[in-house]
Write a protein that holds these residues in place. Structure first.
Motif, PDB file in Angstrom:
ATOM      1  N   ASN A   1      -2.962  16.282  -3.537  1.00 40.66           N
ATOM      2  CA  ASN A   1      -3.534  15.232  -2.706  1.00 40.66           C
ATOM      3  C   ASN A   1      -4.835  14.731  -3.331  1.00 40.66           C
ATOM      4  N   THR A   2      -4.877  13.479  -3.663  1.00 38.32           N
ATOM      5  CA  THR A   2      -6.089  12.925  -4.257  1.00 38.32           C
ATOM      6  C   THR A   2      -7.053  12.431  -3.197  1.00 38.32           C
ATOM      7  N   GLY A   3      -6.615  12.376  -1.970  1.00 33.29           N
ATOM      8  CA  GLY A   3      -7.459  11.883  -0.892  1.00 33.29           C
ATOM      9  C   GLY A   3      -7.454  10.383  -0.757  1.00 33.29           C
ATOM     10  N   GLU A   4      -6.660   9.699  -1.550  1.00 30.62           N
ATOM     11  CA  GLU A   4      -6.686   8.245  -1.491  1.00 30.62           C
ATOM     12  C   GLU A   4      -5.955   7.740  -0.259  1.00 30.62           C
ATOM     13  N   LEU A   5      -6.629   6.892   0.480  1.00 33.88           N
ATOM     14  CA  LEU A   5      -6.024   6.210   1.619  1.00 33.88           C
ATOM     15  C   LEU A   5      -5.528   4.842   1.169  1.00 33.88           C
TER      16      LEU A   5
ATOM     17  N   PHE B   1      -7.301  -1.105  11.432  1.00 35.77           N
ATOM     18  CA  PHE B   1      -6.686  -0.822  10.139  1.00 35.77           C
ATOM     19  C   PHE B   1      -5.764   0.373  10.254  1.00 35.77           C
TER      20      PHE B   1
ATOM     21  N   PHE C   1      -4.476   1.258   2.632  1.00 41.25           N
ATOM     22  CA  PHE C   1      -4.733   0.513   3.855  1.00 41.25           C
ATOM     23  C   PHE C   1      -3.817  -0.691   4.012  1.00 41.25           C
TER      24      PHE C   1
ATOM     25  N   TYR D   1      -2.817   6.866   9.715  1.00 45.34           N
ATOM     26  CA  TYR D   1      -4.059   6.787  10.467  1.00 45.34           C
ATOM     27  C   TYR D   1      -4.206   5.405  11.096  1.00 45.34           C
TER      28      TYR D   1
ATOM     29  N   TYR E   1      -4.460   9.942  14.307  1.00 44.34           N
ATOM     30  CA  TYR E   1      -3.827  10.183  13.025  1.00 44.34           C
ATOM     31  C   TYR E   1      -2.564  11.012  13.229  1.00 44.34           C
TER      32      TYR E   1
ATOM     33  N   VAL F   1       0.098  13.731  10.907  1.00 50.74           N
ATOM     34  CA  VAL F   1       0.340  14.453   9.653  1.00 50.74           C
ATOM     35  C   VAL F   1       1.819  14.511   9.318  1.00 50.74           C
TER      36      VAL F   1
ATOM     37  N   VAL G   1       1.453  -0.596   2.881  1.00 48.37           N
ATOM     38  CA  VAL G   1       1.231  -0.484   4.320  1.00 48.37           C
ATOM     39  C   VAL G   1       1.225  -1.887   4.916  1.00 48.37           C
TER      40      VAL G   1
ATOM     41  N   TYR H   1      -7.569   3.188  12.301  1.00 54.41           N
ATOM     42  CA  TYR H   1      -9.016   3.054  12.389  1.00 54.41           C
ATOM     43  C   TYR H   1      -9.342   1.753  13.103  1.00 54.41           C
TER      44      TYR H   1
ATOM     45  N   TYR I   1       0.882  11.369   5.877  1.00 51.52           N
ATOM     46  CA  TYR I   1      -0.231  11.121   6.773  1.00 51.52           C
ATOM     47  C   TYR I   1      -0.375   9.638   7.057  1.00 51.52           C
TER      48      TYR I   1
ATOM     49  N   SER J   1      -1.610   8.241   3.600  1.00 52.46           N
ATOM     50  CA  SER J   1      -1.874   9.013   2.389  1.00 52.46           C
ATOM     51  C   SER J   1      -0.818  10.113   2.304  1.00 52.46           C
TER      52      SER J   1
END
Lengths: 120, 108
Positions: free
Chosen positions: A105-109, A90, A111, A33, A48, A50, A4, A35, A31, A94
């Motif tokens: 999906n492991t949920g890891e973002l 930021f 950055f 995002y 965000y 999708v 990223v 922040y 995805y 993901s």
């Protein structure tokens, strides 16, 4: 892979000016995002997305706009900058479950390095 | 309301001492919890997630649903552990709530 990438890293704006924070990712993530992080506070979600063409508001969307015309890019636009928008921004991405060939999906973002914006 | 609380802004420990970074959450569903870390001059990155039940760099975190906690622990702190640590709660597949972070300083 660069992951990223956010630009610029630093910027000073005058009240009322506009600018765009750029964010691009080369991991083919669905995805993305934006922040913001104010001193002593956690990360707050601004917007965000999708997928390309789809965006939605997060907790603190006022004063910002986004677009997602491609999978890779998710720019954040500040219109009429205000001192309250002084923050570190930021971008993150993901991937989603169900995409062919991908693990769940492991949920890891992932950055970006952050962009420090000061509005004077 | 859904939230993540990290009560300590700063935690200082001596090298070799045990470390516990506290995280409490409030969430009505089944939580997915994560610890992210930001080392000096590096980007925020995932340290570990509760579903993996893994140990990364000697750190572990156990989800305690009764106490709604997800504390991060390491038995012997190292100087290279000095960093900013964030606890995060996953809501569904793409929304995350972050705590305010705890700065860990490991003293020589």
């Amino acid at each position: 892979n660069a992951g990223v990438t956010q630009t610029p890293k630093f910027r000073i704006l005058k009240i009322g000016q506009s600018m765009t924070l750029q964010c691009t990712q080369d991991m083919n993530h669905n995805y993305m995002y934006w922040y913001r992080q104010d001193p002593g506070m956690g990360l707050k979600l601004i917007y965000y997305s999708v997928g390309a063409g789809i965006t939605d508001k997060g907790e603190v969307p006022n004063g910002y706009n986004v677009s997602r015309s491609t999978t890779e890019d998710f720019p954040l636009r500040l219109e009429l900058a205000a001192p309250s928008q002084t923050s570190v921004y930021f971008c993150a991405s993901s991937y989603s479950a169900g995409t062919s060939g991908r693990p769940p999906n492991t949920g890891e973002l992932f950055f970006g390095e952050g962009s420090r914006l000061t509005v004077l | 309301a859904q939230r993540v609380t990290q009560p300590e802004k700063l935690l200082s420990v001596f090298k070799g001492a045990p470390v516990e970074l506290k995280c409490n959450y409030s969430y009505s569903g089944s939580p997915e919890l994560f610890w992210y870390v930001q080392y000096s001059r590096q980007r925020l990155q995932l340290l570990l997630r509760h579903i993996s039940r893994e140990s990364i760099k000697g750190f572990t975190a156990d989800l305690n649903k009764g106490e709604t906690s997800f504390h991060l622990k390491k038995p012997f702190a190292q100087e290279e552990d000095s960093a900013m640590y964030y606890c995060a709660l996953g809501k569904g597949t793409y929304k995350y709530i972050f705590g305010t972070g705890t700065r860990l300083k490991v003293l020589a």
